[in-house]
Design an enzyme around this catalytic site. Structure first.
Site, PDB file in Angstrom:
ATOM      1  N   ARG A 125      74.110  50.828  63.479  1.00  0.00           N
ATOM      2  CA  ARG A 125      73.839  52.247  63.177  1.00  0.00           C
ATOM      3  C   ARG A 125      72.765  52.732  64.138  1.00  0.00           C
ATOM      4  NH1 ARG A 125      74.186  57.029  62.721  1.00  0.00           N
ATOM      5  NH2 ARG A 125      73.719  58.292  60.868  1.00  0.00           N
TER       6      ARG A 125
ATOM      7  N   CYS B  64      73.980  50.317  54.898  1.00  0.00           N
ATOM      8  CA  CYS B  64      73.749  51.708  55.266  1.00  0.00           C
ATOM      9  C   CYS B  64      73.933  52.583  54.026  1.00  0.00           C
ATOM     10  CB  CYS B  64      74.734  52.129  56.355  1.00  0.00           C
ATOM     11  SG  CYS B  64      74.617  53.869  56.829  1.00  0.00           S
TER      12      CYS B  64
ATOM     13  N   HIS C 103     103.523  39.198  63.031  1.00  0.00           N
ATOM     14  CA  HIS C 103     102.418  38.455  63.642  1.00  0.00           C
ATOM     15  C   HIS C 103     101.849  37.423  62.680  1.00  0.00           C
ATOM     16  CE1 HIS C 103      98.302  37.887  65.302  1.00  0.00           C
ATOM     17  NE2 HIS C 103      98.991  37.867  66.412  1.00  0.00           N
TER      18      HIS C 103
ATOM     19  N   HIS D  18      96.386  30.674  71.923  1.00  0.00           N
ATOM     20  CA  HIS D  18      97.312  31.717  72.376  1.00  0.00           C
ATOM     21  C   HIS D  18      97.678  31.535  73.851  1.00  0.00           C
ATOM     22  CE1 HIS D  18      95.756  33.855  68.784  1.00  0.00           C
ATOM     23  NE2 HIS D  18      96.931  34.426  68.786  1.00  0.00           N
TER      24      HIS D  18
END
Length: 622
Positions: free
Chosen positions: A276, A324, A176, A200
């Site tokens: 989160r 986080c 790819h 594409h």
């Protein structure tokens, strides 16, 4: 070499944009000529220029590549001028930045993920009528979306869907043009990516994809897409998320930024900002929403509307990185000391945004609380309460009232209203602190003599324990452990990606990443090693390197060209390592075992990436 266009695109983006912004290159052509061989070859290929056998680019080749880039930049800039007129990004190169995101996406082949902030620029009104459709294939079996989703391992079975078609692209991944970017569509739908990167959508690409067709979705599932939901589901009103996010849990939704996308943009697009959650996302009416302010020492409570925050207080903008506490928890599990508690975050539970709102300091002053008053009344904390209790948090009053603390009640993120996933209508942003203190969906502010009673503040989730604690027991006095506020120095490698191969004849590998430290500490150095930490190369510090001293709320991007050791070629294995140093000369520890804790937070050990050294067995598909 040519199969690594995606990784090289990120290198091109960082190197050329930095060269132009700093004046090291006076033209796009000279910037292109400054590229290292790996980046230059991939860039040449993406721009339709055959890479040369020699290591240098000729003037003719450089000019051709620059012309190709320039046309893309000019067209994109015209589109962006119309769609991003309200952009309040403080990045000094923001005028070119969206154009560079498009360019990086184009260079990456399938790099639509680099251009999430410019969706409108990628779509031309009316061209949906021209979208090619996969042919009907009654000779092939029918699959459900659940069956497709289970086939998401590139080493065994890797499926994707496009409209009604189901495709097994396991054998195609290495060929790819976008390198490992296609891995982000694992077991899912290609349409959100291809609708942005519309090159594409051609018969040639469709014909290539059709060779990998193994079946079809049922007519009902193809028509409904992946958006169907249960009316009784408490999460039915959650916002739609971008499929590029690396999801750790869907209900409640928790997801991070894939590693190779983190440094595509200094300001993280809102759609790719890590998420989160502990509950369903609240549905809030901004007209009736009110922020209540009261607590210790206040004779009565005061309420502010969203309009009050916007009109009665001077707006203040902060570019801030949020991380986080569990970022890089996965590496702690790999340390061999035991399994940690919590989601297995990789390196992407960190993001940066431009936040605008009212200073918390100004709001508290307006209701009579300043530093002297707080001291007289014994106020030590400002407790923050959301619309989804009990996710309360506390900020030391010194930080909240500090003019240079830059704590704000944000109502804008990247120049737009704060998205629902990130705290609409108002989120309290506490720069330099653990993400848990930046409370979403603000509802109430209280002056207090002690921390909030919330388990998220007083309980075990954000307490750093000794590595010797393997089990939490009832006799542990968790409340007496200090709560985590500011964060330790951190860095991670974003490029090369996990699927990249290093060929034996390569002399150097370009490594990119981010570095950040809590409490506004500046990053002064990043060291990168290609032999597991035996020898080091000092990285170039890029975006974020010139932030004000001790107000470096945002990350610093870096880049280094490191040698490929002979030992790595012989062992067919290259180990990349990075570590950062902040202006207090805190350094990252070498071993994750030294920072292991049962809760799995605050892992800032050296970040390691291992790559295979071998010849590519497959060729690039043009």
């Amino acid at each position: 070499m040519l199969g690594r266009v995606a990784a090289a695109a990120a290198q091109v983006q960082l190197r050329v944009r930095s060269a132009l912004a700093t004046g090291r290159a006076r033209t796009l052509t000279s910037a292109v000529r400054s590229l290292p061989p790996t980046s230059a070859s991939a860039c040449a290929c993406a721009c339709g220029v055959r890479p040369l056998a020699s290591r240098a680019l000729s003037t003719t080749t450089s000019t051709t590549m620059a012309t190709s880039m320039s046309g893309m930049l000019s067209a994109t800039a015209r589109l962006n001028n119309g769609s991003n007129s309200n952009n309040k990004n403080n990045n000094p190169t923001s005028g070119l930045f969206n154009a560079w995101q498009i360019l990086a996406g184009a260079l990456a082949g399938a790099g639509t993920l680099a251009i999430m902030a410019t969706t409108s620029a990628a779509h031309t009104e009316g061209d949906d009528d021209a979208l090619p459709k996969p042919p009907d294939r009654p000779d092939l079996p029918t699959f459900s979306r659940d069956e497709v989703a289970r086939n998401n391992d590139p080493s065994t079975s890797f499926w994707v869907t496009w409209q009604q078609g189901v495709y097994d692209v396991t054998e195609f991944i290495e060929q790819h043009p976008g390198g490992d970017k296609i891995l982000l569509a694992a077991g899912a739908n290609l349409e959100p990516f291809w609708s942005l990167y519309r090159q594409h959508l051609t018969p040639d690409v469709q014909n290539i994809l059709e060779e990998y067709r193994i079946g079809s979705l049922s007519a009902a599932e193809a028509a409904a897409g992946a958006s169907a939901f249960d009316e009784n589901d408490p999460y039915k009103n959650d916002p739609t998320r971008h499929p590029a996010l690396l999801v750790h849990k869907r209900k409640p939704f928790n997801a991070e930024v894939p590693r190779t996308l983190i440094t595509n943009s200094y300001i993280t697009p809102a759609s790719l900002y890590y998420v989160r959650h502990h509950h369903p996302v609240p549905v809030v009416d901004e007209d009736t929403w009110r922020l209540t302010i009261g607590g210790h020492g206040f004779a009565k409570e005061i309420q502010l509307s969203l309009k009050d925050l916007k009109t009665k207080f001077e707006p203040h903008t902060v570019v801030s990185t949020m991380q986080c506490g569990g970022n890089r928890r996965e590496a702690l599990d790999e340390a061999g000391l035991g399994t940690t508690q919590g989601l297995k975050w990789k390196t992407g539970a960190i993001s940066t945004a431009t936040w605008t709102g009212a200073r918390l300091r100004d709001v508290l002053h307006a209701v009579g609380l300043d530093a002297d008053t707080a001291r007289q009344m014994g106020v030590k904390y400002i407790n923050l309460y959301p619309l989804d209790p009990p996710y309360d948090a506390s900020v030391p009053v010194k930080k909240a009232l500090d003019h240079d603390g830059d704590v704000i009640l944000a109502y804008e993120m990247n120049g737009e209203p704060v998205p629902r996933d990130h705290g609409f209508p108002v989120r309290c942003i506490v720069p330099g602190y653990i993400g848990a203190r930046s409370v979403k969906w603000m509802s109430r502010i209280e002056a207090a003599t002690d921390e909030s009673e919330s388990m998220w503040q007083r309980g075990i989730p954000y307490k750093a324990c000794s590595p010797n604690i393997k089990k939490f027991t009832e006799d542990m006095n968790v409340r007496q452990l200090p709560s985590v506020h500011d964060m330790p120095v951190q860095s991670a490698i974003t490029i090369p990606g996990p699927a990249m191969l290093v060929e034996p004849d390569e002399e150097v590998v370009t490594v990119c990443g981010y570095a950040w430290s809590g409490s506004g500490r500046n990053i002064v150095r990043v060291d990168v090693s290609s032999d597991g930490g035996k020898t080091w190369t000092t990285a170039d510090l890029l975006d974020g390197a010139s932030q004000p001293e001790n107000k470096a709320w945002a990350w610093t991007f870096w880049e280094a060209d490191v040698p490929v050791p002979t030992e790595a070629i012989l062992n067919k294995r290259l180990e990349l390592v990075c570590k950062a140093v902040d202006n207090s000369f805190n350094q990252q520890p070498e071993n994750p075992a030294s920072v292991w804790s049962l809760r799995g937070i605050l892992n800032n050990s050296w970040h390691r990436v291992t790559l295979n050294v071998e010849k590519k067995s497959k060729t690039y598909i043009d």
